[in-house]
Design a protein around this motif. Structure first.
Motif, PDB file in Angstrom:
ATOM      1  N   THR A   5      33.209  34.180  42.188  1.00 19.31           N
ATOM      2  CA  THR A   5      34.739  35.173  42.669  1.00 19.31           C
ATOM      3  C   THR A   5      34.220  36.963  42.054  1.00 19.31           C
ATOM      4  O   THR A   5      33.767  36.766  41.141  1.00 19.31           O
ATOM      5  CB  THR A   5      35.784  34.245  41.386  1.00 19.31           C
ATOM      6  OG1 THR A   5      35.927  35.405  40.221  1.00 19.31           O
ATOM      7  CG2 THR A   5      35.630  32.882  41.818  1.00 19.31           C
ATOM      8  N   GLY A   6      35.230  37.151  42.791  1.00 18.52           N
ATOM      9  CA  GLY A   6      34.737  38.696  42.478  1.00 18.52           C
ATOM     10  C   GLY A   6      33.927  39.518  42.519  1.00 18.52           C
ATOM     11  O   GLY A   6      33.459  40.128  42.248  1.00 18.52           O
ATOM     12  N   ASP A  31      36.293  36.371  47.060  1.00 15.06           N
ATOM     13  CA  ASP A  31      36.875  37.558  46.647  1.00 15.06           C
ATOM     14  C   ASP A  31      38.616  38.197  47.435  1.00 15.06           C
ATOM     15  O   ASP A  31      38.244  37.949  48.669  1.00 15.06           O
ATOM     16  CB  ASP A  31      35.708  39.438  46.826  1.00 15.06           C
ATOM     17  CG  ASP A  31      35.745  40.018  46.238  1.00 15.06           C
ATOM     18  OD1 ASP A  31      37.187  40.844  46.490  1.00 15.06           O
ATOM     19  OD2 ASP A  31      35.464  40.201  45.361  1.00 15.06           O
ATOM     20  N   LYS A  32      39.487  38.809  46.935  1.00 15.43           N
ATOM     21  CA  LYS A  32      40.324  39.328  46.992  1.00 15.43           C
ATOM     22  C   LYS A  32      40.151  40.141  48.198  1.00 15.43           C
ATOM     23  O   LYS A  32      40.638  40.814  49.332  1.00 15.43           O
ATOM     24  CB  LYS A  32      41.292  39.396  46.086  1.00 15.43           C
ATOM     25  CG  LYS A  32      43.019  39.402  47.181  1.00 15.43           C
ATOM     26  CD  LYS A  32      43.835  39.694  45.407  1.00 15.43           C
ATOM     27  CE  LYS A  32      45.516  40.081  45.967  1.00 15.43           C
ATOM     28  NZ  LYS A  32      46.169  39.646  44.691  1.00 15.43           N
ATOM     29  N   GLY A  37      36.953  46.291  46.199  1.00 10.67           N
ATOM     30  CA  GLY A  37      36.441  45.241  46.037  1.00 10.67           C
ATOM     31  C   GLY A  37      35.684  46.132  47.227  1.00 10.67           C
ATOM     32  O   GLY A  37      36.911  45.981  48.211  1.00 10.67           O
ATOM     33  N   ASP A  57      42.266  34.617  47.501  1.00  8.12           N
ATOM     34  CA  ASP A  57      42.585  34.973  45.954  1.00  8.12           C
ATOM     35  C   ASP A  57      42.224  33.462  45.375  1.00  8.12           C
ATOM     36  O   ASP A  57      42.493  32.772  46.036  1.00  8.12           O
ATOM     37  CB  ASP A  57      43.861  35.137  46.058  1.00  8.12           C
ATOM     38  CG  ASP A  57      45.161  35.901  44.347  1.00  8.12           C
ATOM     39  OD1 ASP A  57      44.545  35.205  43.478  1.00  8.12           O
ATOM     40  OD2 ASP A  57      45.952  35.949  45.057  1.00  8.12           O
ATOM     41  N   VAL A  58      41.746  34.022  43.630  1.00  8.68           N
ATOM     42  CA  VAL A  58      41.927  32.651  43.575  1.00  8.68           C
ATOM     43  C   VAL A  58      42.686  32.027  42.637  1.00  8.68           C
ATOM     44  O   VAL A  58      42.888  30.756  42.956  1.00  8.68           O
ATOM     45  CB  VAL A  58      40.598  33.186  41.608  1.00  8.68           C
ATOM     46  CG1 VAL A  58      39.451  33.895  42.341  1.00  8.68           C
ATOM     47  CG2 VAL A  58      41.514  34.104  41.099  1.00  8.68           C
ATOM     48  N   HIS A  78      33.204  33.205  37.566  1.00  4.37           N
ATOM     49  CA  HIS A  78      34.103  33.128  37.640  1.00  4.37           C
ATOM     50  C   HIS A  78      34.423  35.371  37.340  1.00  4.37           C
ATOM     51  O   HIS A  78      34.463  35.544  36.195  1.00  4.37           O
ATOM     52  CB  HIS A  78      35.500  32.396  36.776  1.00  4.37           C
ATOM     53  CG  HIS A  78      36.828  33.969  36.999  1.00  4.37           C
ATOM     54  ND1 HIS A  78      36.822  34.040  37.928  1.00  4.37           N
ATOM     55  CD2 HIS A  78      37.600  33.274  36.288  1.00  4.37           C
ATOM     56  CE1 HIS A  78      38.092  34.057  37.778  1.00  4.37           C
ATOM     57  NE2 HIS A  78      38.990  34.091  36.690  1.00  4.37           N
ATOM     58  N   ALA A  80      35.996  37.565  38.842  1.00  2.00           N
ATOM     59  CA  ALA A  80      37.272  38.120  39.221  1.00  2.00           C
ATOM     60  C   ALA A  80      38.261  38.319  38.258  1.00  2.00           C
ATOM     61  O   ALA A  80      38.589  37.698  37.409  1.00  2.00           O
ATOM     62  CB  ALA A  80      38.015  37.041  40.944  1.00  2.00           C
ATOM     63  N   THR A  98      46.259  38.303  38.642  1.00  2.00           N
ATOM     64  CA  THR A  98      45.180  37.970  38.792  1.00  2.00           C
ATOM     65  C   THR A  98      43.990  37.345  37.552  1.00  2.00           C
ATOM     66  O   THR A  98      43.755  36.291  37.725  1.00  2.00           O
ATOM     67  CB  THR A  98      44.133  39.021  38.964  1.00  2.00           C
ATOM     68  OG1 THR A  98      45.282  39.427  40.396  1.00  2.00           O
ATOM     69  CG2 THR A  98      42.891  38.689  39.281  1.00  2.00           C
ATOM     70  N   ASN A  99      44.166  38.146  36.341  1.00  2.00           N
ATOM     71  CA  ASN A  99      43.637  37.532  35.124  1.00  2.00           C
ATOM     72  C   ASN A  99      44.284  36.834  35.088  1.00  2.00           C
ATOM     73  O   ASN A  99      43.470  35.468  33.699  1.00  2.00           O
ATOM     74  CB  ASN A  99      43.467  39.145  34.552  1.00  2.00           C
ATOM     75  CG  ASN A  99      42.849  40.262  34.662  1.00  2.00           C
ATOM     76  OD1 ASN A  99      42.338  40.288  36.394  1.00  2.00           O
ATOM     77  ND2 ASN A  99      43.426  41.099  34.132  1.00  2.00           N
TER      78      ASN A  99
END
Length: 360
Positions: A5-6, A31-32, A37, A57-58, A78, A80, A98-99
């Motif tokens: 991710t990310g 990845d968003k 990004g 999006d995760v 992970h 992201a 997000t986080n």
């Protein structure tokens, strides 16, 4: 294969490059593709069956479930996260979503996927969470460096959101047995860094003859870690880390912010001198940001002892490589400044890219 991710961001993008310099194992990048990004960072690596990019999006549980069912990864890395402290002060909502919420949704999807794996696959599976030293708060000048047992004391909305995600990862291991690994790193620098962060901002502002803004008295201390050293640490933790453990990753380079800036100025004086004067003449002290942590430092003895990793770059060698990269990669930089890097999204997805464009 790996699900990462990310990985169109700074550290994740560097990790994908580093991974393919050591392995042929394919990856899927989720990845968003928000403002930081940049597809151009990993575009040379994209190829069917090797590196696939999925925009999403995760926090999108249905999408994550589909990717896990379709690709059946042996590990999830992970990366992201929303990561800029100043942005978190002015707009913390995105950091919580997000986080914290995003990490929770990813953990829930992972728990369901892992729980359905065959015993051998479940035993080999890993969830590696990439975090930050900022969760530990701030150190006084004489305090010992952060270790894995340092109590958490986050001081910004960003660091608080990362602390929450760290605690969730820990809880999912202890409650459900999910085979997790966590790394907490010091300040990264190197290629492909979005120019809102200190080192790329200083390089690009200096080249443009703009002021070099330094917060407060410039004496805040950070431990600087070259991003490819960090990527190697993650690669080794994934391969040999003990399940459920946390590993602090530091560069052994505690440097005051003002010394970071003057080092960059002297590198530029040598590599691309100004027509008149020195780059240091552009340094401008500005009002300190709210709650600015005074010092960070990482004690990496655990990862050195258990895994055998050590950083290979000093700050002097790493920052020279970084300055040279920015001097040699004008097309990537121009894409950031003009917003052209966002056009890929319009072409690929048929709609205007979301979120604001940020110029250095």
């Amino acid at each position: 294969m790996l699900l990462i991710t990310g990985a169109a961001g700074f550290i994740g993008g560097n990790f994908v490059h580093h991974w393919f310099s050591h392995h042929d194992e394919p990856v899927v990048v989720l990845d968003k593709l928000t403002y930081a990004g940049n597809v151009r960072t990993i575009e040379p690596l994209l190829a069917p069956g090797r590196c696939e990019l999925v925009r999403g999006d995760v926090g999108d549980r249905a999408l994550v479930d589909r990717l896990l069912a379709e690709h059946r990864p042996r590990a999830i890395l992970h990366f992201a996260a929303e990561s800029h402290v100043d942005r978190s002060i002015h707009g913390p909502d995105a950091f919580i979503q997000t986080n914290v919420v995003g990490s929770f949704n990813l953990l829930e999807a992972t728990r369901a996927y892992w729980g359905a794996l065959a015993p051998g696959e479940a035993e080999a599976f890993r969830f590696l969470h990439v975090s930050t030293d900022e969760v530990y708060g701030s150190l006084a000048e004489t305090d010992p460096a952060f270790s894995e047992t340092t109590p958490y004391a986050p001081n910004s909305p960003y660091s608080a959101s990362k602390a929450a995600s760290d605690h969730l990862v820990r809880a999912y291991h202890h409650t459900y047995g999910l085979p997790t690994l966590t790394t907490n790193c010091s300040n990264n620098y190197g290629p492909y860094h979005f120019p809102e962060k200190l080192i790329p901002l200083m390089i690009l502002n200096a080249l443009d003859g703009k002021p070099l803004p330094v917060y407060g008295d410039g004496l805040n201390v950070r431990d600087w870690l070259y991003v490819r050293d960090h990527c190697e640490a993650i690669r080794q933790v994934l391969a040999r880390g003990r399940v459920g453990e946390v590993y602090n990753v530091g560069g052994k380079n505690e440097i005051r912010n003002i010394d970071v800036v003057t080092t960059i100025c002297r590198q530029l004086d040598a590599l691309r001198p100004r027509a008149s004067g020195r780059y240091e003449d552009l340094i401008t002290y500005v009002k300190d940001r709210p709650g600015h942590d005074r010092r960070y430092a990482i004690d990496p003895s655990k990862i050195e002892r258990e895994i055998g990793w050590q950083p290979t770059e000093t700050f002097a060698s790493g920052v020279e490589k970084t300055v040279r990269w920015y001097l040699d990669n004008g097309a990537w930089i121009d894409g950031i400044r003009t917003g052209a890097y966002r056009q890929w999204l319009e072409t690929q997805y048929g709609k205007q890219a979301e979120n604001e464009q940020v110029a250095a």
